[in-house]
Design a protein around this motif. Structure first.
Motif, PDB file in Angstrom:
ATOM      1  N   MET A  53     -56.227  27.808 -23.303  1.00 46.69           N
ATOM      2  CA  MET A  53     -56.866  27.964 -22.562  1.00 46.69           C
ATOM      3  C   MET A  53     -55.986  27.908 -21.104  1.00 46.69           C
ATOM      4  SD  MET A  53     -60.851  27.253 -22.478  1.00 46.69           S
ATOM      5  CE  MET A  53     -61.530  27.362 -21.326  1.00 46.69           C
ATOM      6  N   LEU A  54     -55.206  26.785 -20.900  1.00 42.55           N
ATOM      7  CA  LEU A  54     -54.940  26.023 -20.055  1.00 42.55           C
ATOM      8  C   LEU A  54     -52.836  26.182 -19.693  1.00 42.55           C
ATOM      9  CD1 LEU A  54     -56.467  22.686 -18.968  1.00 42.55           C
ATOM     10  CD2 LEU A  54     -57.217  24.883 -17.655  1.00 42.55           C
ATOM     11  N   LYS A  55     -52.743  27.043 -21.438  1.00 41.50           N
ATOM     12  CA  LYS A  55     -51.624  27.626 -20.919  1.00 41.50           C
ATOM     13  C   LYS A  55     -50.512  25.860 -21.150  1.00 41.50           C
ATOM     14  CE  LYS A  55     -52.527  32.165 -21.278  1.00 41.50           C
ATOM     15  NZ  LYS A  55     -54.269  31.870 -21.973  1.00 41.50           N
ATOM     16  N   LEU A  56     -51.238  25.005 -21.722  1.00 40.95           N
ATOM     17  CA  LEU A  56     -50.322  24.297 -22.263  1.00 40.95           C
ATOM     18  C   LEU A  56     -49.986  23.281 -23.384  1.00 40.95           C
ATOM     19  CD1 LEU A  56     -52.026  21.950 -19.137  1.00 40.95           C
ATOM     20  CD2 LEU A  56     -49.933  22.985 -18.999  1.00 40.95           C
ATOM     21  N   SER A  57     -48.783  22.015 -23.405  1.00 43.03           N
ATOM     22  CA  SER A  57     -49.003  22.289 -24.874  1.00 43.03           C
ATOM     23  C   SER A  57     -49.430  20.736 -24.729  1.00 43.03           C
ATOM     24  CB  SER A  57     -47.475  21.239 -24.642  1.00 43.03           C
ATOM     25  OG  SER A  57     -47.414  20.137 -23.869  1.00 43.03           O
ATOM     26  N   LYS A  58     -49.622  20.466 -26.048  1.00 46.38           N
ATOM     27  CA  LYS A  58     -50.847  19.997 -27.254  1.00 46.38           C
ATOM     28  C   LYS A  58     -50.843  18.894 -26.959  1.00 46.38           C
ATOM     29  CE  LYS A  58     -52.866  20.309 -31.351  1.00 46.38           C
ATOM     30  NZ  LYS A  58     -52.998  19.955 -32.362  1.00 46.38           N
ATOM     31  N   ALA A  59     -48.962  18.449 -26.391  1.00 42.04           N
ATOM     32  CA  ALA A  59     -48.878  16.565 -26.115  1.00 42.04           C
ATOM     33  C   ALA A  59     -49.098  16.627 -24.483  1.00 42.04           C
ATOM     34  CB  ALA A  59     -47.084  16.601 -25.703  1.00 42.04           C
ATOM     35  N   SER A  60     -49.014  17.411 -23.740  1.00 42.14           N
ATOM     36  CA  SER A  60     -49.495  17.629 -22.033  1.00 42.14           C
ATOM     37  C   SER A  60     -51.687  17.391 -22.626  1.00 42.14           C
ATOM     38  CB  SER A  60     -49.389  18.491 -21.708  1.00 42.14           C
ATOM     39  OG  SER A  60     -47.820  18.728 -20.994  1.00 42.14           O
ATOM     40  N   ILE A  61     -52.370  18.095 -23.457  1.00 43.32           N
ATOM     41  CA  ILE A  61     -53.785  17.844 -23.869  1.00 43.32           C
ATOM     42  C   ILE A  61     -54.194  17.123 -24.052  1.00 43.32           C
ATOM     43  CG2 ILE A  61     -55.515  19.118 -24.687  1.00 43.32           C
ATOM     44  CD1 ILE A  61     -54.386  20.533 -21.904  1.00 43.32           C
ATOM     45  N   ASN A  62     -52.840  15.935 -24.590  1.00 46.20           N
ATOM     46  CA  ASN A  62     -53.152  14.707 -25.559  1.00 46.20           C
ATOM     47  C   ASN A  62     -53.698  13.086 -24.475  1.00 46.20           C
ATOM     48  OD1 ASN A  62     -52.605  12.171 -26.850  1.00 46.20           O
ATOM     49  ND2 ASN A  62     -53.930  13.449 -28.223  1.00 46.20           N
ATOM     50  N   ARG A  63     -52.137  13.851 -23.884  1.00 42.98           N
ATOM     51  CA  ARG A  63     -51.704  13.041 -22.942  1.00 42.98           C
ATOM     52  C   ARG A  63     -53.642  12.304 -21.506  1.00 42.98           C
ATOM     53  NH1 ARG A  63     -46.901  13.838 -22.897  1.00 42.98           N
ATOM     54  NH2 ARG A  63     -47.232  15.715 -21.325  1.00 42.98           N
ATOM     55  N   SER A  64     -53.444  14.197 -21.455  1.00 43.31           N
ATOM     56  CA  SER A  64     -54.752  14.032 -20.581  1.00 43.31           C
ATOM     57  C   SER A  64     -56.050  13.593 -20.931  1.00 43.31           C
ATOM     58  CB  SER A  64     -55.286  15.519 -20.098  1.00 43.31           C
ATOM     59  OG  SER A  64     -54.268  15.589 -18.756  1.00 43.31           O
ATOM     60  N   LYS A  67     -55.786  10.112 -21.351  1.00 46.41           N
ATOM     61  CA  LYS A  67     -56.623   9.784 -19.985  1.00 46.41           C
ATOM     62  C   LYS A  67     -57.943   9.266 -19.353  1.00 46.41           C
ATOM     63  CE  LYS A  67     -54.480   8.449 -15.620  1.00 46.41           C
ATOM     64  NZ  LYS A  67     -53.393   8.255 -15.995  1.00 46.41           N
ATOM     65  N   LEU A  68     -58.167  10.815 -19.620  1.00 52.25           N
ATOM     66  CA  LEU A  68     -59.562  10.265 -19.505  1.00 52.25           C
ATOM     67  C   LEU A  68     -61.187  10.088 -19.702  1.00 52.25           C
ATOM     68  CD1 LEU A  68     -59.249  14.519 -18.787  1.00 52.25           C
ATOM     69  CD2 LEU A  68     -59.734  12.483 -16.680  1.00 52.25           C
ATOM     70  N   VAL A  69     -60.472   9.538 -21.303  1.00 50.62           N
ATOM     71  CA  VAL A  69     -61.421   9.278 -22.735  1.00 50.62           C
ATOM     72  C   VAL A  69     -61.430   7.547 -21.549  1.00 50.62           C
ATOM     73  CG1 VAL A  69     -61.297   7.712 -24.711  1.00 50.62           C
ATOM     74  CG2 VAL A  69     -61.365  10.231 -24.223  1.00 50.62           C
ATOM     75  N   TYR A  89     -61.059  15.982 -33.002  1.00 49.14           N
ATOM     76  CA  TYR A  89     -61.978  15.767 -32.389  1.00 49.14           C
ATOM     77  C   TYR A  89     -62.468  16.649 -31.026  1.00 49.14           C
ATOM     78  CZ  TYR A  89     -60.675  11.272 -33.921  1.00 49.14           C
ATOM     79  OH  TYR A  89     -60.606   9.537 -35.025  1.00 49.14           O
ATOM     80  N   ILE A  90     -63.325  16.633 -30.906  1.00 50.94           N
ATOM     81  CA  ILE A  90     -63.746  17.154 -30.198  1.00 50.94           C
ATOM     82  C   ILE A  90     -63.847  16.522 -28.307  1.00 50.94           C
ATOM     83  CG2 ILE A  90     -66.399  18.706 -28.609  1.00 50.94           C
ATOM     84  CD1 ILE A  90     -64.374  20.378 -31.389  1.00 50.94           C
ATOM     85  N   TYR A  91     -63.969  16.967 -27.579  1.00 53.77           N
ATOM     86  CA  TYR A  91     -63.656  16.487 -26.767  1.00 53.77           C
ATOM     87  C   TYR A  91     -64.723  16.742 -24.650  1.00 53.77           C
ATOM     88  CZ  TYR A  91     -59.678  14.623 -28.108  1.00 53.77           C
ATOM     89  OH  TYR A  91     -58.578  13.630 -29.045  1.00 53.77           O
ATOM     90  N   LYS A  92     -65.494  16.004 -24.379  1.00 53.23           N
ATOM     91  CA  LYS A  92     -66.710  16.236 -24.074  1.00 53.23           C
ATOM     92  C   LYS A  92     -67.079  15.847 -22.668  1.00 53.23           C
ATOM     93  CE  LYS A  92     -69.639  17.784 -27.768  1.00 53.23           C
ATOM     94  NZ  LYS A  92     -71.264  17.515 -28.351  1.00 53.23           N
ATOM     95  N   ALA A  93     -67.427  15.979 -21.217  1.00 58.23           N
ATOM     96  CA  ALA A  93     -67.363  15.691 -20.366  1.00 58.23           C
ATOM     97  C   ALA A  93     -68.710  13.892 -20.241  1.00 58.23           C
ATOM     98  CB  ALA A  93     -66.869  16.223 -19.101  1.00 58.23           C
TER      99      ALA A  93
END
Length: 126
Positions: A53-64, A67-69, A89-93
């Protein structure tokens, strides 16, 4: 109201938005904010769908998401459809109301800490 463009004027005259405030208080990057925004507007996503969706690498998403968790903004739930191998895993706000309450309370706590620090530091100048 669009969060990215809403600004407040600080006593210095500088105008800042929510992204700058979150960046200052939580060290949140633009990428972290984009991931959080997607998760706030969905029922949860896995890293693959966020990356797509965000056109980013999985590594970037993983870091984000990590961090948010760690900040308590996002919850990590094991994907029940995950079979064998590494768990997915599923991530939910967290609910928006709880997120707003957390941020407001954290900002108040920061103000209290600065309120304690400033008199001590200014008192040293005399």
């Amino acid at each position: 109201m669009e969060l990215e463009v809403t600004k407040i004027r600080l006593p210095s005259g500088k105008e800042v938005g929510i992204i700058e405030a979150l960046s200052f208080c939580y060290d949140i990057s633009d990428t972290d904010f984009q991931v959080l925004k997607v998760l706030l507007n969905s029922e949860g996503k896995n890293e693959d769908s966020l990356a797509e969706m965000l056109k980013l690498s999985k590594a970037s998403i993983n870091r984000s998401v990590n961090k948010l968790v760690s900040l308590g903004f996002v919850e990590r739930v094991k994907d029940s459809s995950s079979k064998g191998g590494r768990p997915r895993y599923i991530y939910k706000a967290i609910p928006t109301e709880k997120l707003i309450e957390k941020i407001v309370n954290d900002f108040k706590r920061c103000a209290e800490l600065f309120g304690q620090l400033i008199p001590r530091e200014l008192g040293k100048q005399q």
